[in-house]
Design a protein around this motif. Structure first.
Motif, PDB file in Angstrom:
ATOM      1  N   LEU A  61       0.791  -1.235   0.000  1.00  0.00           N
ATOM      2  CA  LEU A  61       0.000   0.000   0.000  1.00  0.00           C
ATOM      3  C   LEU A  61       0.823   1.285   0.000  1.00  0.00           C
ATOM      4  CD1 LEU A  61      -2.655  -1.077   2.660  1.00  0.00           C
ATOM      5  CD2 LEU A  61      -2.971  -0.957   0.171  1.00  0.00           C
ATOM      6  N   GLN A  62       2.117   1.212   0.211  1.00  0.00           N
ATOM      7  CA  GLN A  62       2.888   2.421   0.473  1.00  0.00           C
ATOM      8  C   GLN A  62       3.006   3.389  -0.698  1.00  0.00           C
ATOM      9  OE1 GLN A  62       6.685   1.132   1.887  1.00  0.00           O
ATOM     10  NE2 GLN A  62       7.466   0.616  -0.122  1.00  0.00           N
ATOM     11  N   TYR A  63       2.932   2.928  -1.925  1.00  0.00           N
ATOM     12  CA  TYR A  63       3.202   3.822  -3.050  1.00  0.00           C
ATOM     13  C   TYR A  63       1.962   4.376  -3.735  1.00  0.00           C
ATOM     14  CZ  TYR A  63       7.926   2.141  -2.474  1.00  0.00           C
ATOM     15  OH  TYR A  63       9.151   1.830  -1.946  1.00  0.00           O
ATOM     16  N   GLU A  64       0.832   3.746  -3.559  1.00  0.00           N
ATOM     17  CA  GLU A  64      -0.365   4.183  -4.268  1.00  0.00           C
ATOM     18  C   GLU A  64      -1.432   4.684  -3.323  1.00  0.00           C
ATOM     19  OE1 GLU A  64      -2.457   2.338  -7.614  1.00  0.00           O
ATOM     20  OE2 GLU A  64      -0.723   0.991  -7.660  1.00  0.00           O
ATOM     21  N   ARG A  65      -1.696   5.959  -3.400  1.00  0.00           N
ATOM     22  CA  ARG A  65      -2.727   6.572  -2.551  1.00  0.00           C
ATOM     23  C   ARG A  65      -4.093   5.932  -2.807  1.00  0.00           C
ATOM     24  NH1 ARG A  65      -3.984   9.178   1.839  1.00  0.00           N
ATOM     25  NH2 ARG A  65      -5.392  10.913   1.610  1.00  0.00           N
ATOM     26  N   SER A  66      -4.388   5.640  -4.065  1.00  0.00           N
ATOM     27  CA  SER A  66      -5.697   5.047  -4.386  1.00  0.00           C
ATOM     28  C   SER A  66      -5.835   3.653  -3.769  1.00  0.00           C
ATOM     29  CB  SER A  66      -5.923   4.989  -5.895  1.00  0.00           C
ATOM     30  OG  SER A  66      -4.968   4.138  -6.505  1.00  0.00           O
ATOM     31  N   ALA A  67      -4.747   2.906  -3.702  1.00  0.00           N
ATOM     32  CA  ALA A  67      -4.786   1.579  -3.069  1.00  0.00           C
ATOM     33  C   ALA A  67      -5.045   1.720  -1.573  1.00  0.00           C
ATOM     34  CB  ALA A  67      -3.480   0.830  -3.323  1.00  0.00           C
ATOM     35  N   GLN A  68      -4.426   2.707  -0.952  1.00  0.00           N
ATOM     36  CA  GLN A  68      -4.659   2.962   0.477  1.00  0.00           C
ATOM     37  C   GLN A  68      -6.123   3.298   0.716  1.00  0.00           C
ATOM     38  OE1 GLN A  68      -1.959   6.122   1.563  1.00  0.00           O
ATOM     39  NE2 GLN A  68      -0.213   5.038   0.695  1.00  0.00           N
ATOM     40  N   GLU A  69      -6.665   4.177  -0.119  1.00  0.00           N
ATOM     41  CA  GLU A  69      -8.055   4.593   0.040  1.00  0.00           C
ATOM     42  C   GLU A  69      -9.016   3.425  -0.172  1.00  0.00           C
ATOM     43  OE1 GLU A  69      -8.222   7.808  -2.757  1.00  0.00           O
ATOM     44  OE2 GLU A  69      -7.288   9.219  -1.356  1.00  0.00           O
ATOM     45  N   ARG A  70      -8.756   2.599  -1.178  1.00  0.00           N
ATOM     46  CA  ARG A  70      -9.630   1.437  -1.436  1.00  0.00           C
ATOM     47  C   ARG A  70      -9.563   0.439  -0.286  1.00  0.00           C
ATOM     48  NH1 ARG A  70      -8.782  -1.458  -6.837  1.00  0.00           N
ATOM     49  NH2 ARG A  70     -10.641  -2.520  -6.104  1.00  0.00           N
ATOM     50  N   PHE A  71      -8.367   0.218   0.243  1.00  0.00           N
ATOM     51  CA  PHE A  71      -8.208  -0.718   1.349  1.00  0.00           C
ATOM     52  C   PHE A  71      -8.982  -0.237   2.572  1.00  0.00           C
ATOM     53  CE2 PHE A  71      -6.057  -2.525   5.052  1.00  0.00           C
ATOM     54  CZ  PHE A  71      -6.015  -3.867   4.709  1.00  0.00           C
ATOM     55  N   VAL A  72      -8.835   1.031   2.904  1.00  0.00           N
ATOM     56  CA  VAL A  72      -9.524   1.579   4.072  1.00  0.00           C
ATOM     57  C   VAL A  72     -11.037   1.628   3.835  1.00  0.00           C
ATOM     58  CG1 VAL A  72      -9.788   3.636   5.521  1.00  0.00           C
ATOM     59  CG2 VAL A  72      -7.506   2.798   4.929  1.00  0.00           C
ATOM     60  N   ALA A  73     -11.472   1.949   2.622  1.00  0.00           N
ATOM     61  CA  ALA A  73     -12.911   1.925   2.318  1.00  0.00           C
ATOM     62  C   ALA A  73     -13.458   0.511   2.495  1.00  0.00           C
ATOM     63  CB  ALA A  73     -13.163   2.432   0.900  1.00  0.00           C
ATOM     64  N   GLY A  74     -12.701  -0.475   2.037  1.00  0.00           N
ATOM     65  CA  GLY A  74     -13.110  -1.870   2.217  1.00  0.00           C
ATOM     66  C   GLY A  74     -13.162  -2.259   3.685  1.00  0.00           C
ATOM     67  N   LEU A  75     -12.188  -1.794   4.457  1.00  0.00           N
ATOM     68  CA  LEU A  75     -12.182  -2.054   5.895  1.00  0.00           C
ATOM     69  C   LEU A  75     -13.404  -1.433   6.553  1.00  0.00           C
ATOM     70  CD1 LEU A  75     -10.943  -2.865   8.643  1.00  0.00           C
ATOM     71  CD2 LEU A  75      -9.616  -0.733   8.537  1.00  0.00           C
ATOM     72  N   ARG A  76     -13.677  -0.187   6.229  1.00  0.00           N
ATOM     73  CA  ARG A  76     -14.827   0.493   6.843  1.00  0.00           C
ATOM     74  C   ARG A  76     -16.128  -0.224   6.511  1.00  0.00           C
ATOM     75  NH1 ARG A  76     -12.330   6.331   5.722  1.00  0.00           N
ATOM     76  NH2 ARG A  76     -11.462   6.679   7.790  1.00  0.00           N
ATOM     77  N   GLU A  77     -16.278  -0.638   5.281  1.00  0.00           N
ATOM     78  CA  GLU A  77     -17.505  -1.342   4.901  1.00  0.00           C
ATOM     79  C   GLU A  77     -17.567  -2.722   5.549  1.00  0.00           C
ATOM     80  OE1 GLU A  77     -19.272  -1.001   1.234  1.00  0.00           O
ATOM     81  OE2 GLU A  77     -18.675   1.079   0.966  1.00  0.00           O
ATOM     82  N   HIS A  78     -16.422  -3.345   5.681  1.00  0.00           N
ATOM     83  CA  HIS A  78     -16.370  -4.640   6.368  1.00  0.00           C
ATOM     84  C   HIS A  78     -16.861  -4.482   7.804  1.00  0.00           C
ATOM     85  CE1 HIS A  78     -14.821  -8.664   7.263  1.00  0.00           C
ATOM     86  NE2 HIS A  78     -14.360  -8.148   8.399  1.00  0.00           N
ATOM     87  N   LEU A  79     -16.468  -3.391   8.445  1.00  0.00           N
ATOM     88  CA  LEU A  79     -16.815  -3.162   9.843  1.00  0.00           C
ATOM     89  C   LEU A  79     -18.225  -2.601  10.040  1.00  0.00           C
ATOM     90  CD1 LEU A  79     -13.427  -1.727  11.112  1.00  0.00           C
ATOM     91  CD2 LEU A  79     -14.259  -4.085  11.228  1.00  0.00           C
ATOM     92  N   ASP A  80     -18.907  -2.266   8.958  1.00  0.00           N
ATOM     93  CA  ASP A  80     -20.297  -1.810   9.059  1.00  0.00           C
ATOM     94  C   ASP A  80     -21.214  -2.896   9.610  1.00  0.00           C
ATOM     95  OD1 ASP A  80     -19.978   0.777   8.224  1.00  0.00           O
ATOM     96  OD2 ASP A  80     -20.601   0.404   6.156  1.00  0.00           O
ATOM     97  N   ASP A  81     -20.850  -4.138   9.383  1.00  0.00           N
ATOM     98  CA  ASP A  81     -21.640  -5.266   9.877  1.00  0.00           C
ATOM     99  C   ASP A  81     -21.274  -5.501  11.343  1.00  0.00           C
ATOM    100  OD1 ASP A  81     -21.778  -8.247  10.567  1.00  0.00           O
ATOM    101  OD2 ASP A  81     -22.969  -8.168   8.731  1.00  0.00           O
ATOM    102  N   PRO A  82     -22.245  -5.471  12.256  1.00  0.00           N
ATOM    103  CA  PRO A  82     -21.935  -5.632  13.692  1.00  0.00           C
ATOM    104  C   PRO A  82     -21.204  -6.939  14.025  1.00  0.00           C
ATOM    105  CG  PRO A  82     -24.211  -4.919  13.402  1.00  0.00           C
ATOM    106  CD  PRO A  82     -23.668  -5.217  12.031  1.00  0.00           C
ATOM    107  N   ASP A  83     -21.536  -8.018  13.348  1.00  0.00           N
ATOM    108  CA  ASP A  83     -20.847  -9.293  13.616  1.00  0.00           C
ATOM    109  C   ASP A  83     -19.390  -9.232  13.174  1.00  0.00           C
ATOM    110  OD1 ASP A  83     -23.110 -10.481  14.754  1.00  0.00           O
ATOM    111  OD2 ASP A  83     -23.826 -11.168  12.796  1.00  0.00           O
ATOM    112  N   ARG A  84     -19.153  -8.585  12.049  1.00  0.00           N
ATOM    113  CA  ARG A  84     -17.774  -8.451  11.571  1.00  0.00           C
ATOM    114  C   ARG A  84     -16.970  -7.515  12.465  1.00  0.00           C
ATOM    115  NH1 ARG A  84     -18.482  -7.869   5.056  1.00  0.00           N
ATOM    116  NH2 ARG A  84     -18.941 -10.053   4.627  1.00  0.00           N
ATOM    117  N   LEU A  85     -17.617  -6.461  12.946  1.00  0.00           N
ATOM    118  CA  LEU A  85     -16.945  -5.553  13.867  1.00  0.00           C
ATOM    119  C   LEU A  85     -16.528  -6.299  15.128  1.00  0.00           C
ATOM    120  CD1 LEU A  85     -15.991  -2.792  14.860  1.00  0.00           C
ATOM    121  CD2 LEU A  85     -18.341  -2.338  15.588  1.00  0.00           C
ATOM    122  N   LYS A  86     -17.430  -7.073  15.672  1.00  0.00           N
ATOM    123  CA  LYS A  86     -17.117  -7.853  16.876  1.00  0.00           C
ATOM    124  C   LYS A  86     -15.956  -8.813  16.607  1.00  0.00           C
ATOM    125  CE  LYS A  86     -19.053 -11.083  20.189  1.00  0.00           C
ATOM    126  NZ  LYS A  86     -20.204 -11.884  20.582  1.00  0.00           N
ATOM    127  N   ALA A  87     -15.998  -9.498  15.464  1.00  0.00           N
ATOM    128  CA  ALA A  87     -14.925 -10.431  15.114  1.00  0.00           C
ATOM    129  C   ALA A  87     -13.592  -9.705  14.946  1.00  0.00           C
ATOM    130  CB  ALA A  87     -15.278 -11.199  13.835  1.00  0.00           C
TER     131      ALA A  87
END
Length: 121
Positions: A61-87
Motif C-alpha cells: 500500500l505504500q506507493y499508491e494513494r488510491s490503493a490505500q483509500e480502497r483498502f480503508v474503504a473496504g475495511l470500513r464497509e467490512h466493519l459496518d456489519d456488527p458481527d464483523r466488527l465484533k470479530a
C-alpha cells in the motif's frame, strides 16, 4: 400493498448495499489474505506472523494513494456489519495452534503506517 412495496424496496436497498460492499471488499479482503490474515466469522486467523502481515500490507500500500483509500474503504464497509466488527475486535488466532493471543485485526491494521494515516487522519 404498501407492505409488499416496502419489502421490495428494502430488498433492493439491501442488495445494492451488498453489491457496493462486495466491490470495496474485493480489494480489502484478498489483500489481507495475501498478507497472511484470514477473516472468519469467529475472528481473524493468522497464517503467518503479525509482523509479516504488517510488512506485507506496508509494501503493498505504500506507493499508491488510491490503493490505500480502497483498502480503508473496504475495511470500513467490512466493519459496518456488527458481527464483523465484533470479530475484528477479537484476538487473532494462530492457524498453527488455533489458540488466541495475537492482536485483534483492528490493532494489527492500526500498526500499519499507511492504514493508520488513512483511519486517523
Amino acid at each position: 400493498n404498501n407492505v409488499v412495496a416496502d419489502l421490495a424496496g428494502s430488498f433492493e436497498e439491501a442488495t445494492a448495499k451488498r453489491t457496493r460492499r462486495s466491490d470495496d471488499e474485493s480489494f480489502f479482503a484478498p489483500l489481507l489474505e495475501d498478507a497472511g490474515m484470514e477473516l472468519r466469522t469467529d475472528g481473524p486467523w493468522l497464517m503467518t506472523t503479525q509482523a509479516q502481515v504488517r510488512t506485507h500490507l506496508e509494501r503493498a500500500l505504500q506507493y499508491e494513494r488510491s490503493a490505500q483509500e480502497r483498502f480503508v474503504a473496504g475495511l470500513r464497509e467490512h466493519l459496518d456489519d456488527p458481527d464483523r466488527l465484533k470479530a475484528a475486535l477479537l484476538p487473532a488466532k494462530m492457524a498453527a495452534s488455533g489458540e488466541a493471543g495475537a492482536h485483534a485485526l483492528i490493532n494489527t491494521l492500526l500498526e500499519v503506517n499507511v492504514v493508520q494515516g488513512e483511519l486517523v487522519g
